[in-house]
Design a protein around this motif. Structure first.
Motif, PDB file in Angstrom:
ATOM      1  N   GLY A   1       2.023   1.972 -19.570  1.00 57.62           N
ATOM      2  CA  GLY A   1       2.200   3.424 -19.553  1.00 57.62           C
ATOM      3  C   GLY A   1       3.452   3.863 -18.813  1.00 57.62           C
ATOM      4  N   LEU A   2       3.861   5.102 -19.053  1.00 56.68           N
ATOM      5  CA  LEU A   2       5.040   5.657 -18.396  1.00 56.68           C
ATOM      6  C   LEU A   2       4.831   5.841 -16.901  1.00 56.68           C
ATOM      7  N   TRP A   3       3.608   6.087 -16.480  1.00 56.17           N
ATOM      8  CA  TRP A   3       3.342   6.346 -15.067  1.00 56.17           C
ATOM      9  C   TRP A   3       3.592   5.115 -14.207  1.00 56.17           C
TER      10      TRP A   3
ATOM     11  N   PRO B   1       5.022  11.698 -16.775  1.00 59.11           N
ATOM     12  CA  PRO B   1       4.968  11.881 -15.317  1.00 59.11           C
ATOM     13  C   PRO B   1       6.022  12.841 -14.788  1.00 59.11           C
ATOM     14  N   VAL B   2       6.170  13.984 -15.433  1.00 54.42           N
ATOM     15  CA  VAL B   2       7.064  15.048 -14.986  1.00 54.42           C
ATOM     16  C   VAL B   2       6.309  16.362 -15.124  1.00 54.42           C
TER      17      VAL B   2
ATOM     18  N   TRP C   1       0.819  -1.194   0.000  1.00 52.87           N
ATOM     19  CA  TRP C   1       0.000   0.000   0.000  1.00 52.87           C
ATOM     20  C   TRP C   1       0.862   1.256   0.000  1.00 52.87           C
ATOM     21  N   SER C   2       0.425   2.276  -0.698  1.00 56.18           N
ATOM     22  CA  SER C   2       1.031   3.594  -0.566  1.00 56.18           C
ATOM     23  C   SER C   2       0.619   4.183   0.777  1.00 56.18           C
ATOM     24  N   ASP C   3       1.532   4.864   1.438  1.00 54.56           N
ATOM     25  CA  ASP C   3       1.192   5.512   2.693  1.00 54.56           C
ATOM     26  C   ASP C   3       0.275   6.697   2.427  1.00 54.56           C
ATOM     27  N   ILE C   4      -0.675   6.880   3.312  1.00 56.00           N
ATOM     28  CA  ILE C   4      -1.677   7.928   3.111  1.00 56.00           C
ATOM     29  C   ILE C   4      -1.040   9.313   3.023  1.00 56.00           C
ATOM     30  N   ILE C   5       0.043   9.531   3.751  1.00 57.73           N
ATOM     31  CA  ILE C   5       0.713  10.831   3.715  1.00 57.73           C
ATOM     32  C   ILE C   5       1.351  11.069   2.348  1.00 57.73           C
ATOM     33  N   ASP C   6       1.949  10.022   1.775  1.00 53.58           N
ATOM     34  CA  ASP C   6       2.551  10.150   0.443  1.00 53.58           C
ATOM     35  C   ASP C   6       1.485  10.438  -0.609  1.00 53.58           C
ATOM     36  N   LEU C   7       0.341   9.789  -0.500  1.00 54.60           N
ATOM     37  CA  LEU C   7      -0.750  10.037  -1.442  1.00 54.60           C
ATOM     38  C   LEU C   7      -1.251  11.476  -1.323  1.00 54.60           C
TER      39      LEU C   7
ATOM     40  N   ALA D   1       5.611   8.933  -8.148  1.00 57.19           N
ATOM     41  CA  ALA D   1       4.155   9.043  -8.173  1.00 57.19           C
ATOM     42  C   ALA D   1       3.536   7.751  -7.653  1.00 57.19           C
ATOM     43  N   PRO D   2       2.373   7.818  -7.000  1.00 57.69           N
ATOM     44  CA  PRO D   2       1.765   6.609  -6.415  1.00 57.69           C
ATOM     45  C   PRO D   2       1.284   5.597  -7.446  1.00 57.69           C
ATOM     46  N   PHE D   3       1.173   5.984  -8.699  1.00 56.69           N
ATOM     47  CA  PHE D   3       0.725   5.047  -9.726  1.00 56.69           C
ATOM     48  C   PHE D   3       1.756   3.954  -9.997  1.00 56.69           C
TER      49      PHE D   3
END
Length: 245
Positions: free
Chosen positions: A137-139, A180-181, A2-8, A145-147
């Motif tokens: 995709g690049l993302w 993604p930049v 999981w991504s951390d909620i703060i990072d998201l 990025a969280p993707f």
């Protein structure tokens, strides 16, 4: 993972995150243009996109998975968000009309259980809208990025997964063609790039979006539990009694 909620939260506060939100929301609003009097639930980190569905909907609430964490939402109102396990949603059967999954399916280890819970809480004829990272995709390679975190999907993989989970895909789209930049010119050219990418290079979008309807008729034999399949296999039609007219 999981991504951390703060990072998201921090990502969507950046210029790049706001751009991604705007471009994805643009496509979501085309699929769900009118949610008047409907009950809407977002699972994962769907709150950046739920704001656009609040007008007219009967109720809009969010669930953030325990492995991800939770933050208050909406910012200046009473909380409409809960923390829960994604395979045990705190809602009764058939209580939701529209369900949005964002930053969720890629990270959960309980994919089938999550989709089964989505099926359970959706009303008959309810719609599920899934936003996942595109494998091509690049993302999916942008670690800032969280993707890029979790399990990406192709359009075909996500379609098969939804069908196997008793959902019928109804429509799809592929947003997020900007790299993604962050570059200031993307702010003014982003929509043009989106339209060109969707027309000529749909395979290389940043995310895949599929809407699916809850299937409420007979389940496929393969979707039944193993015990139920064995029981059905033992069933034989009864021969008619010749003495009965």
């Amino acid at each position: 993972m999981w991504s951390d909620i703060i990072d998201l939260r921090d990502f969507y506060d950046t210029a790049l995150g706001r751009l991604a939100r705007r471009l994805i929301s643009r496509r979501l609003s085309l699929i769900w243009p009118d949610l008047k009097s409907l009950r809407v639930l977002g699972i994962g980190f769907a709150t950046p996109y739920l704001d656009g569905f609040s007008a007219g909907a009967e109720r809009v609430v969010a669930v953030m998975p325990a492995g991800q964490g939770v933050v208050h939402w909406p910012a200046e109102a009473h909380a409409l968000v809960a923390l829960a396990d994604e395979d045990a949603l705190p809602f009764p059967d058939r209580s939701v009309d529209r369900l949005l999954l964002v930053h969720c399916l890629e990270s959960t280890a309980e994919v089938r259980a999550l989709l089964r819970e989505c099926w359970r809480v959706l009303a008959d004829g309810g719609r599920l809208l899934v936003v996942v990272t595109n494998r091509r995709g690049l993302w999916a390679r942008a670690e800032h990025a969280p993707f890029a975190l979790g399990r990406p999907f192709s359009m075909g993989q996500l379609t098969r997964l939804l069908r196997d989970s008793l959902f019928v895909p109804t429509q799809s789209t592929t947003p997020l063609f900007v790299p993604p930049v962050w570059w200031r010119l993307f702010g003014s050219w982003a929509v043009t790039l989106e339209d060109l990418g969707a027309r000529w290079f749909p395979t290389f979008a940043g995310v895949v979006v599929i809407e699916a309807e809850k299937q409420i008729y007979a389940a496929p034999f393969d979707a039944l539990p193993a015990r139920a399949r064995r029981a059905l296999a033992r069933v034989r039609p009864r021969r008619p009694d010749p003495t009965v007219p």
